[in-house]
Write a protein that holds these residues in place. Structure first.
Motif, short mmCIF file in Angstrom:
data_model
loop_
_atom_site.label_atom_id
_atom_site.label_comp_id
_atom_site.label_asym_id
_atom_site.label_seq_id
_atom_site.Cartn_x
_atom_site.Cartn_y
_atom_site.Cartn_z
N TYR A 47 0.83 -1.20 0.00
CA TYR A 47 0.00 0.00 0.00
C TYR A 47 0.86 1.24 0.00
O TYR A 47 2.03 1.22 0.37
CB TYR A 47 -0.96 0.02 1.19
CG TYR A 47 -0.28 0.08 2.54
CD1 TYR A 47 0.02 1.30 3.13
CD2 TYR A 47 0.08 -1.08 3.22
CE1 TYR A 47 0.65 1.36 4.36
CE2 TYR A 47 0.70 -1.03 4.44
CZ TYR A 47 0.98 0.19 5.02
OH TYR A 47 1.62 0.25 6.23
N GLY A 48 0.27 2.34 -0.43
CA GLY A 48 0.97 3.60 -0.43
C GLY A 48 0.22 4.65 -1.22
O GLY A 48 -0.83 4.39 -1.81
N GLU A 49 0.77 5.83 -1.23
CA GLU A 49 0.16 6.92 -1.98
C GLU A 49 0.34 6.73 -3.48
O GLU A 49 -0.43 7.23 -4.27
CB GLU A 49 0.76 8.26 -1.56
CG GLU A 49 0.38 8.66 -0.15
CD GLU A 49 0.96 10.01 0.24
OE1 GLU A 49 1.41 10.75 -0.64
OE2 GLU A 49 0.95 10.30 1.44
N SER A 50 1.39 6.00 -3.85
CA SER A 50 1.66 5.77 -5.27
C SER A 50 2.33 4.42 -5.43
O SER A 50 3.33 4.13 -4.78
CB SER A 50 2.57 6.87 -5.80
OG SER A 50 2.93 6.61 -7.13
N ILE A 51 1.77 3.59 -6.27
CA ILE A 51 2.38 2.31 -6.62
C ILE A 51 2.33 2.21 -8.13
O ILE A 51 1.26 2.27 -8.73
CB ILE A 51 1.63 1.12 -5.99
CG1 ILE A 51 1.68 1.20 -4.47
CG2 ILE A 51 2.22 -0.20 -6.48
CD1 ILE A 51 0.88 0.14 -3.75
N LEU A 52 3.48 2.10 -8.75
CA LEU A 52 3.54 1.98 -10.19
C LEU A 52 3.86 0.54 -10.56
O LEU A 52 4.66 -0.11 -9.91
CB LEU A 52 4.63 2.90 -10.75
CG LEU A 52 4.46 4.38 -10.42
CD1 LEU A 52 5.66 5.17 -10.93
CD2 LEU A 52 3.17 4.91 -11.01
N ALA A 53 3.22 0.05 -11.59
CA ALA A 53 3.44 -1.32 -12.03
C ALA A 53 4.04 -1.32 -13.43
O ALA A 53 3.81 -0.39 -14.21
CB ALA A 53 2.12 -2.09 -12.03
N ALA A 54 4.80 -2.36 -13.73
CA ALA A 54 5.33 -2.53 -15.08
C ALA A 54 4.16 -2.76 -16.03
O ALA A 54 3.05 -3.12 -15.61
CB ALA A 54 6.30 -3.71 -15.12
N GLY A 55 4.40 -2.60 -17.30
CA GLY A 55 3.34 -2.75 -18.28
C GLY A 55 2.85 -4.18 -18.42
O GLY A 55 1.69 -4.42 -18.73
N SER A 56 3.72 -5.16 -18.17
CA SER A 56 3.32 -6.56 -18.33
C SER A 56 4.36 -7.45 -17.65
O SER A 56 5.39 -6.99 -17.19
CB SER A 56 3.22 -6.92 -19.81
OG SER A 56 4.48 -6.79 -20.43
N VAL A 57 4.08 -8.75 -17.63
CA VAL A 57 5.04 -9.72 -17.12
C VAL A 57 6.23 -9.73 -18.07
O VAL A 57 6.06 -9.76 -19.29
CB VAL A 57 4.41 -11.12 -17.02
CG1 VAL A 57 5.45 -12.17 -16.65
CG2 VAL A 57 3.28 -11.11 -16.01
N GLU A 58 7.44 -9.67 -17.52
CA GLU A 58 8.63 -9.62 -18.36
C GLU A 58 9.34 -10.97 -18.37
O GLU A 58 9.26 -11.74 -17.41
CB GLU A 58 9.59 -8.55 -17.84
CG GLU A 58 9.02 -7.15 -17.95
CD GLU A 58 10.04 -6.10 -17.59
OE1 GLU A 58 11.25 -6.36 -17.68
OE2 GLU A 58 9.60 -5.00 -17.23
N ASN A 59 10.04 -11.24 -19.44
CA ASN A 59 10.78 -12.48 -19.59
C ASN A 59 12.18 -12.31 -18.99
O ASN A 59 13.19 -12.38 -19.69
CB ASN A 59 10.86 -12.86 -21.07
CG ASN A 59 11.36 -14.26 -21.27
OD1 ASN A 59 11.35 -15.07 -20.35
ND2 ASN A 59 11.83 -14.56 -22.46
#
Length: 80
Positions: A47-59
C-alpha cells in the motif's frame, strides 16, 4: 524495508490480485492498495500513496533482475 512479511512470499502461488484505489471515505488510509491472494487462502498487501506497475510480465529471471538493479546502483534486498 519496513516489514519482514516479504520473507514469507517466496514459494507461494498467486491465485489472484486485487487493486483498490482512492479510499477517500477513510482518510488517512492509503490511496492505493494491492493485495496478492494466494492459493492456500492467505494474502499479502502492498500500500501507499503511489504504486507503479510494469506494463506486463517480463521475460527476466532472478539473475537478470539482480543484474539490472546492480547496474542501477539501487539499494536492493534479495529474499529467497
Amino acid at each position: 524495508m519496513k516489514k519482514n512479511g516479504l520473507c514469507e512470499l517466496p514459494g507461494k502461488t498467486i491465485k489472484s490480485v486485487i487493486v483498490s484505489e482512492g479510499n477517500l471515505s477513510n482518510p488517512p488510509s492509503p490511496l492505493i492498495q494491492v493485495y496478492l491472494i494466494f492459493t492456500e487462502g492467505t494474502s499479502f498487501e502492498f500500500y501507499g500513496e503511489s504504486i507503479l506497475a510494469a506494463g506486463s510480465v517480463e521475460n527476466k529471471d532472478e539473475d537478470a533482475i539482480l543484474d539490472y538493479v546492480k547496474h542501477r546502483e539501487a539499494s536492493t534486498t534479495h529474499i529467497k
